[in-house]
Design a protein around this motif. Sequence first.
Motif, short mmCIF file in Angstrom:
data_model
loop_
_atom_site.label_atom_id
_atom_site.label_comp_id
_atom_site.label_asym_id
_atom_site.label_seq_id
_atom_site.Cartn_x
_atom_site.Cartn_y
_atom_site.Cartn_z
N GLU A 1 48.23 39.93 51.73
CA GLU A 1 49.63 39.03 51.33
C GLU A 1 50.13 39.60 50.47
OE1 GLU A 1 51.07 35.21 53.19
OE2 GLU A 1 48.52 35.43 53.38
N GLU A 2 49.42 38.90 49.61
CA GLU A 2 49.93 38.96 48.16
C GLU A 2 50.03 40.22 47.65
OE1 GLU A 2 49.91 35.88 46.41
OE2 GLU A 2 49.19 34.45 48.69
N LEU A 3 49.25 41.23 47.71
CA LEU A 3 49.54 42.18 47.33
C LEU A 3 50.76 42.85 48.40
CD1 LEU A 3 45.88 44.01 48.04
CD2 LEU A 3 46.75 43.16 45.47
N ARG B 1 46.80 48.33 49.90
CA ARG B 1 46.11 48.74 49.56
C ARG B 1 46.51 50.04 47.80
NH1 ARG B 1 40.76 47.66 48.19
NH2 ARG B 1 39.61 49.56 48.53
N PHE B 2 47.29 50.28 48.10
CA PHE B 2 47.90 51.14 46.88
C PHE B 2 47.71 49.85 45.33
CE2 PHE B 2 51.78 52.43 44.35
CZ PHE B 2 50.73 53.67 44.15
N HIS B 3 48.70 48.70 46.18
CA HIS B 3 48.02 48.30 44.91
C HIS B 3 47.59 47.15 44.87
CE1 HIS B 3 52.33 48.90 44.14
NE2 HIS B 3 52.96 48.46 45.18
N ASP B 4 46.24 47.48 45.29
CA ASP B 4 45.14 46.75 44.63
C ASP B 4 44.63 46.84 43.71
OD1 ASP B 4 42.67 44.78 45.49
OD2 ASP B 4 42.46 45.87 47.42
N ASP B 5 44.29 46.49 43.16
CA ASP B 5 42.93 47.08 41.98
C ASP B 5 42.22 46.30 41.98
OD1 ASP B 5 45.55 47.58 40.07
OD2 ASP B 5 45.97 45.48 39.28
N THR B 6 41.14 45.78 43.28
CA THR B 6 40.04 45.46 43.20
C THR B 6 39.91 45.97 44.35
OG1 THR B 6 40.71 43.61 44.54
CG2 THR B 6 40.48 42.28 42.27
N PRO B 7 39.35 47.49 43.66
CA PRO B 7 38.94 47.92 45.24
C PRO B 7 37.57 47.81 46.44
CG PRO B 7 38.56 49.48 43.17
CD PRO B 7 38.89 48.31 42.61
N GLU B 8 36.75 47.09 45.47
CA GLU B 8 35.93 46.35 46.28
C GLU B 8 36.27 46.04 47.31
OE1 GLU B 8 36.71 43.84 42.82
OE2 GLU B 8 35.88 46.33 42.80
#
Length: 174
Positions: free
Chosen positions: A72-74, A57-64
Motif C-alpha cells: 500500500e505504501e509502495l 515490489r519494484f519500488h521496494d528498497d527493503t528486499p528482506e
Amino acid sequence: RLMKEIIYKALKDKENPNSTLHDQLAGFKKILIDDMDESQFADIYAQTIAYGLFVARFHDDTPENFSRREAEELVPKSNPFLRKLFHYIAGPDLDDRITWIVDALADVFLHTDIKEILKEFGKATKQDDPIIHFYETFLAAYDPELRKSRGVYYTPEPVVSFIVRSVDEILKKE
C-alpha cells in the motif's frame, strides 16, 4: 487465475455476501465499464492486484520483507487509482476469502529477487521501463486471447512520440 475464481465465488456467495467487494464492483462499473459483470470484475480485479503487487515490489528498497500492507505504501502516488485500491487491499475490510491468496502472492514477490530479474532487462529488446512492459508479458501468459483482443502490445517510444506529435499538429491546424 485462482484469485479470479476466488473473487468470483465470493461475489456470487449468497449465504455470506461481502458488501465491500460488491462496493468495489460498483465502483469499477461507475469508473471503467458500466456493464461489467462479476466474472469480468473478478478478472480485472485479480489482474490489478497482481500488477499492483509487482509495482510495489519494484519500488521496494527493503528486499528482506514485503507484504500486502507494505505494498500500500509502495504503490507510487503517480497512480492514484492503484493507490486507492491498495488502501482497500491492505486494510482490515479485505474479504477473508481473498486475503489468503493476496498474502500468498505477496509472499511469492517477497521471495523474488527483483533486482536480479531486472539486471538484464531491456538489453536485447531495448525496452527501458519494466513497469510498462510487465502487463504485456503477464497478459501473454495469463490470457493470450484477452491480450490480443485488447491490443496489449509494446509500442516503441519513438513511434508513440511520432503519433502524439502528429495528432497534436493535426488538432492545432484543423
